[in-house]
Design a protein around this motif. Structure first.
Motif, short mmCIF file in Angstrom:
data_model
loop_
_atom_site.label_atom_id
_atom_site.label_comp_id
_atom_site.label_asym_id
_atom_site.label_seq_id
_atom_site.Cartn_x
_atom_site.Cartn_y
_atom_site.Cartn_z
N UNK A 215 0.83 -1.21 0.00
CA UNK A 215 0.00 0.00 0.00
C UNK A 215 0.86 1.26 0.00
N UNK A 216 1.91 1.27 0.83
CA UNK A 216 2.82 2.41 0.83
C UNK A 216 3.39 2.63 -0.57
N UNK A 217 3.74 1.53 -1.22
CA UNK A 217 4.32 1.63 -2.57
C UNK A 217 3.31 2.20 -3.56
N UNK A 223 6.36 5.06 -7.16
CA UNK A 223 6.20 3.67 -6.73
C UNK A 223 7.41 2.80 -7.03
N UNK A 224 8.09 3.09 -8.15
CA UNK A 224 9.25 2.26 -8.52
C UNK A 224 10.36 2.37 -7.48
N UNK A 225 10.53 3.54 -6.90
CA UNK A 225 11.56 3.72 -5.87
C UNK A 225 11.19 2.94 -4.61
N UNK A 247 11.30 -0.28 4.74
CA UNK A 247 12.01 -0.02 3.48
C UNK A 247 11.06 0.56 2.44
N UNK A 248 9.86 -0.02 2.31
CA UNK A 248 8.89 0.51 1.35
C UNK A 248 8.42 1.90 1.77
#
Length: 327
Positions: A215-217, A223-225, A247-248
């Motif tokens: 969800x964070x991504x 989003x790719x990072x 990490x995400x």
């Protein structure tokens, strides 16, 4: 319909926040402390580990079992009033199991104090929400990490288990999570006694933590990072569930978290997570915003899928997911 109950529970939390007096988790924590003092002999033995298992069972099992019996008795006599009672029970339990507004009330004042230049106030406020040594901690990193991690622990884990098992599932998760926060330390006192609480909390959080990271991504500006940080850095974290979430989350915010941290006088060389500069006061607020948006995403998704399942097949979301897990 557990989706509606979850939405109502989140609304109650948004409006009311945690009870200022007579919070059930406060009373639960006091009982847990008394039981631990009686059963924990603080020796690194298999017997003390068994004592910890017994303590977890004694503290966790009665509450969800009682709620399950109550709901089951209401279901046995189908009626509109009983259905409403079940809905209210689930909503109230979800409200008590999550802490979104409380998280904001604890974290945002830290950012405000930093913005006004009062670092000593910010340090005192941060020390209330983390177990790090106040004198040496990085305030911005600590507050940002607390926001991201508690998003998973204090909100999304409870919502996940509410979907699968209703009020009893949310209660089990929240009580185990509380015991882990009290007993799950790798210290001489809790190394063996807290083993069960820590491992059970890891198991209950395994899927929710990864859904939180996803969800964070999805909500990240890049989003790719966030995905790259998750895939490349999660395994570096000591916690199997904290790794994906932190990490995400750090990748989603575009900041770098982690680094050497002092706990109770002992330095821990935590890995650096994320990409970018060290977080600032504004990034703490962005972390809270990310958690808030994720809560909204989860609630909308749960309600929509629950309603769709009922419209198409007459099967609510919780029953469908339980069927998949049994397969």
């Amino acid at each position: 319909m557990i989706g509606v109950a979850i939405a109502l529970g989140v609304c109650l939390d948004t409006l009311l926040g945690e009870p200022k007096r007579f919070h059930p988790l406060v009373g639960f924590g006091r009982l847990a402390s008394r039981l631990e003092k009686r059963l924990n002999n603080q020796e690194n033995t298999g017997l003390n580990r068994c004592s910890g298992i017994v303590a977890v069972c004694v503290m966790v099992m009665p509450f969800p079992w009682g709620i399950w019996l109550l709901i089951d008795s209401l279901r046995a006599q189908a009626s509109l009033s009983n259905d409403i009672c079940i809905l209210v029970i689930n909503a109230v339990v979800v409200y008590g199991a999550i802490g979104q507004k409380s998280l904001k009330e604890h974290i945002l004042p830290i950012a405000d104090a930093l913005s006004s230049g009062d670092r000593e106030l910010a340090r005192r406020l941060t020390s209330r929400v983390v177990s790090r040594d106040p004198a040496t901690m990085n305030i911005e990193v600590s507050a940002t990490e607390s926001a991201l991690e508690n998003g998973s622990d204090a909100i999304f884990g409870a919502l996940f288990w509410a979907v699968l098992a209703g009020a009893p599932g949310a209660i089990v998760y929240r009580l185990v999570n509380t015991l882990d926060a009290m007993w799950g330390y790798k210290t001489d006192r809790f190394q063996t006694f807290g083993w069960c609480a820590a491992r059970l909390d890891d198991a209950l959080n395994y899927i929710p933590a990864r859904l939180t990271a996803l969800s964070y991504m999805l909500l990240a500006p890049q989003p790719s990072r966030a995905w790259r940080c998750w895939m490349q850095q999660a395994h570096l974290h000591a916690s199997p569930n904290g790794g994906p979430v932190m990490s995400a989350g750090a990748g989603a915010l575009g900041v770098q978290l982690g680094g050497p941290t002092c706990y109770h006088g002992h330095w821990v060389d935590k890995p650096f997570l994320g990409e970018g500069a060290s977080p600032k006061a504004a990034d703490i607020k962005r972390a809270i915003q990310l958690v808030t948006k994720t809560t909204g995403l989860w609630v909308v998704f749960i309600v929509m899928v629950d309603l769709l399942g009922l419209l198409l097949n007459g099967v609510p979301l919780s029953s469908a997911l339980l069927g998949l897990l049994k397969c």
